[in-house]
Write an enzyme that holds these catalytic residues in place. Structure first.
Site, mmCIF file in Angstrom:
data_model
loop_
_atom_site.group_PDB
_atom_site.id
_atom_site.type_symbol
_atom_site.label_atom_id
_atom_site.label_comp_id
_atom_site.label_asym_id
_atom_site.label_seq_id
_atom_site.Cartn_x
_atom_site.Cartn_y
_atom_site.Cartn_z
ATOM 1 N N PHE A 149 -9.569 -8.173 -4.759
ATOM 2 C CA PHE A 149 -10.793 -8.988 -4.826
ATOM 3 C C PHE A 149 -11.959 -8.235 -5.436
ATOM 4 O O PHE A 149 -12.914 -8.841 -5.907
ATOM 5 C CB PHE A 149 -11.179 -9.473 -3.413
ATOM 6 C CG PHE A 149 -11.915 -8.432 -2.611
ATOM 7 C CD1 PHE A 149 -13.290 -8.267 -2.761
ATOM 8 C CD2 PHE A 149 -11.242 -7.583 -1.734
ATOM 9 C CE1 PHE A 149 -13.971 -7.290 -2.049
ATOM 10 C CE2 PHE A 149 -11.916 -6.601 -1.030
ATOM 11 C CZ PHE A 149 -13.285 -6.456 -1.188
ATOM 12 N N LYS A 173 -1.443 -12.924 -10.711
ATOM 13 C CA LYS A 173 -1.686 -13.422 -9.342
ATOM 14 C C LYS A 173 -2.960 -12.735 -8.866
ATOM 15 O O LYS A 173 -2.938 -11.627 -8.344
ATOM 16 C CB LYS A 173 -0.491 -13.069 -8.439
ATOM 17 C CG LYS A 173 -0.263 -13.985 -7.254
ATOM 18 C CD LYS A 173 -1.431 -14.106 -6.299
ATOM 19 C CE LYS A 173 -1.602 -12.911 -5.380
ATOM 20 N NZ LYS A 173 -2.903 -12.978 -4.627
ATOM 21 N N GLU A 176 -6.896 -14.103 -3.808
ATOM 22 C CA GLU A 176 -7.241 -15.454 -3.339
ATOM 23 C C GLU A 176 -8.681 -15.526 -2.827
ATOM 24 O O GLU A 176 -9.186 -16.596 -2.509
ATOM 25 C CB GLU A 176 -6.242 -15.929 -2.274
ATOM 26 C CG GLU A 176 -6.177 -15.110 -0.996
ATOM 27 C CD GLU A 176 -5.236 -13.903 -1.073
ATOM 28 O OE1 GLU A 176 -5.256 -13.183 -2.091
ATOM 29 O OE2 GLU A 176 -4.499 -13.678 -0.089
ATOM 30 N N ARG A 177 -9.357 -14.355 -2.743
ATOM 31 C CA ARG A 177 -10.753 -14.357 -2.270
ATOM 32 C C ARG A 177 -11.720 -14.834 -3.358
ATOM 33 O O ARG A 177 -12.726 -15.459 -3.066
ATOM 34 C CB ARG A 177 -11.190 -12.945 -1.878
ATOM 35 C CG ARG A 177 -10.254 -12.246 -0.956
ATOM 36 C CD ARG A 177 -10.685 -12.366 0.489
ATOM 37 N NE ARG A 177 -9.633 -11.848 1.337
ATOM 38 C CZ ARG A 177 -8.716 -12.581 1.946
ATOM 39 N NH1 ARG A 177 -8.725 -13.904 1.837
ATOM 40 N NH2 ARG A 177 -7.782 -12.026 2.681
ATOM 41 N N SER A 226 -4.771 -2.502 -1.616
ATOM 42 C CA SER A 226 -4.773 -1.497 -0.558
ATOM 43 C C SER A 226 -3.432 -0.756 -0.520
ATOM 44 O O SER A 226 -2.402 -1.278 -0.967
ATOM 45 C CB SER A 226 -5.044 -2.186 0.782
ATOM 46 O OG SER A 226 -4.067 -3.176 0.998
ATOM 47 N N CYS A 281 -13.003 1.138 -5.275
ATOM 48 C CA CYS A 281 -11.992 2.165 -4.994
ATOM 49 C C CYS A 281 -12.481 3.529 -5.450
ATOM 50 O O CYS A 281 -11.907 4.545 -5.079
ATOM 51 C CB CYS A 281 -10.673 1.827 -5.669
ATOM 52 S SG CYS A 281 -10.776 1.978 -7.444
ATOM 53 N N GLU A 384 -9.828 4.182 5.054
ATOM 54 C CA GLU A 384 -10.730 3.604 4.056
ATOM 55 C C GLU A 384 -11.536 2.508 4.751
ATOM 56 O O GLU A 384 -10.966 1.567 5.294
ATOM 57 C CB GLU A 384 -9.894 3.006 2.914
ATOM 58 C CG GLU A 384 -10.744 2.447 1.806
ATOM 59 C CD GLU A 384 -9.909 1.842 0.674
ATOM 60 O OE1 GLU A 384 -8.924 1.137 0.958
ATOM 61 O OE2 GLU A 384 -10.274 2.078 -0.498
#
Ligand code: NAD
Length: 499
Positions: A149, A173, A176-177, A226, A281, A384
């Site tokens: 996201f 893909k 979805e957020r 993640s 990140c 994290e």
């Protein structure tokens, strides 16, 4: 309520699985759209269509494919404001930061305009008597990308731009957020001249991801997200015989030597630790001042800077420093980790726990937090957090600081602030981390270099973008050719030596 779609064969296509995910406006907490979550059958149908379209695209000459990227870059610049606004609305980051997200993806598309050069093979004239040897890089066929996201424009472009110019069809893909910008990118690629079916955007969750991993037509999968999911995707994708590269989480340390310019280091930490609400990140989440005097000088400078930070919605203007985090769940997770930090004995010198923004009480805003006296056994150090929380671990020597960065399980990025060239050089040479900043807090390599971490921050052996992407999205074929020369040798049972 807006209902989003998939993008299949050059059109928006409604979801048929009956399953949907909520897309929030993180600034208000409202659900602003619902995104269809694809079934295995929907994913498989999009892949089959991509496989039918790919051979013609793969046979299109590289210069023509590159021209699609050239036009795509022009369209991205044309629509920059529109893309940034859609991105901020779903992600929450500020408008200037959203433009940076689009820009860093655009630069990879720009690099891909050089595809004809990058795809040139190798040739050896007269490798033996009358024998030439050459190699070519061919597309893999249908490949897929699964993206996070936090960079809904940049990371999809890092994946699909090189894959497409190499002649592959691509199944994206996205997260979805915040799925709207990837759909807009697909529309722009169509406008730029990409044939239908070559980029399919399939929205979804674990079901769509597993369908990608198990689909036998898909030859390669690139993932960013993640670490637990990266490990899962790497394992399942490889077990299914695919080429897989997965980029995971991070805990990036900044080492501040006693000779550093403390004001510069403090400014860098504020930008790198709190920009984008820490949802990068490459964010710096651990400050490692060397010596107590350095630590005290740093904390003394950080506190007033954090007190002045402007946290707010992207609509409040370009002087907002950072916006909300992406979901209520992300906010709750950050607060939970902050509580473990307090419970485990770290000193919370800037406490953002009670932060609330008038008029946006239901938004997912998190105030800035600064911990001092953090130790390596604490959860806030090991995990994290992905929020506006900076942990300070005091080291007593350069070697101790270096060991901290090296012993952490993540190895995405790190930075050192010093005026001493020897120390900086030693650090860059010895540290077991993929991307290093010397007096640069967020050392994200430009498009023509490659991006990738070490240790638990990446799985697979090639980096993202730059020349590595062209290796990842192609396979090499090597041809040994002899044209009729009248030589008739009969069968040979040993490896032929080239005389
Ligand atoms: P995430 O792992 O939750 O999701 C990433 C993708 O995996 C999404 O498309 C999601 O739909 C899918 N996914 C989620 N759960 C899944 C499951 N159980 N099975 C299969 N697929 C699943 O990551 P996120 O929260 O979207 O992104 C933040 C993470 O990404 C952070 O850890 C951050 O450090 C990392 N990240 C890494 C890089 C890098 O290059 N190393 C870059 C950006 C972000």
């Amino acid at each position: 309520m807006q209902e989003l779609s998939h993008w299949v064969n050059g059109q928006h296509v409604k979801g048929t699985s009956g399953r949907f995910g909520d897309v929030f406006n993180p600034a208000t907490g409202d659900v602003q759209a619902r995104v269809p979550l694809a079934s295995i059958a929907e994913l498989d149908a999009a892949v089959a269509a991509a496989a039918a379209a790919q051979p013609q695209w793969g046979a299109t000459n590289p210069q023509r494919r590159a021209r699609v990227m050239m036009e795509f870059v022009r369209l991205l610049n044309r629509d920059m404001d529109k893309l940034a606004e859609a991105l901020s609305r779903e992600h929450g980051k500020t408008l200037p930061d959203a433009k940076g997200d689009v820009q860093r993806g655009l630069e990879v598309a720009e690099f891909c305009i050089g595809a004809p050069h990058l795809l040139k093979g190798e040739f050896t004239d007269s490798a033996g008597p009358g024998i030439d040897m050459y190699s070519m890089r061919q597309p893999l066929g249908v490949v897929a990308g699964i993206t996070p996201f936090n960079f809904p424009a940049m990371i999809p472009m890092w994946k699909f731009a090189p894959a497409l110019v190499c002649g592959n069809a691509f199944i994206l893909k996205p997260s979805e957020r915040d799925p709207s910008v990837p759909l807009m990118l697909a529309e722009l690629l169509q406008e730029a001249g990409l044939p239908d079916g070559i980029l399919q955007v399939i929205n979804g969750d674990k079901e769509a991801v597993d369908a990608i991993l198990d689909n036998p037509i898909i030859q390669a999968v690139g993932f960013v997200g993640s670490t637990p999911i990266a490990e899962y995707i790497y394992g399942r994708g490889c077990a299914n015989g695919k080429r897989v590269q997965c980029f995971g989480g991070a805990k990036n340390h900044m080492i501040i030597m006693p000779d550093a310019d403390m004001d510069q280091a403090a400014d860098a930490l504020v930008g790198a630790g709190y920009g984008a609400a820490g949802e990068r990140c490459m964010a710096i989440s651990v400050a490692v001042p060397v010596g107590d005097a350095t630590a005290d000088a740093l904390i003394e400078r950080l506190i007033p800077r954090l007190e002045k930070l402007k946290v707010g919605p992207y609509t409040a203007g370009n002087d907002v420093d950072y916006g909300p985090v992406v979901t209520a769940a992300a906010k709750a997770n950050i607060h939970r980790l902050v509580e473990t930090g307090v419970a485990q004995g770290a000193k919370l010198v800037v406490d953002g726990r009670d932060f609330s923004l008038q008029g946006y009480e239901n938004g997912f805003f998190v105030g800035p937090h600064l911990f001092d006296h953090v130790t390596p056994d604490m959860d806030i150090y090991r995990k994290e957090i992905f929020g506006p929380v900076l942990s300070t671990v005091r080291a007593q020597s350069y070697e101790e600081a270096l060991a901290l960065a090296m012993d952490h399980e993540y190895g995405n990025g790190t930075a050192i602030y010093t005026r001493d060239g020897d120390t900086a050089r030693d650090f860059a040479a010895r540290v077991n981390i993929g991307m290093i900043g010397i007096n640069v807090p967020i050392p994200v390599p430009l498009a023509y270099h490659t991006f990738g971490g070490w240790k638990k921050s990446a799985f697979g052996d090639l980096n993202q973008h730059g020349p590595d992407a062209f290796r990842f999205y192609t396979r090499t074929k090597t041809i040994t050719a002899r044209w009729p020369s009248g030589i008739k040798e009969g069968a040979a049972f040993n490896f032929k030596q080239m005389d």
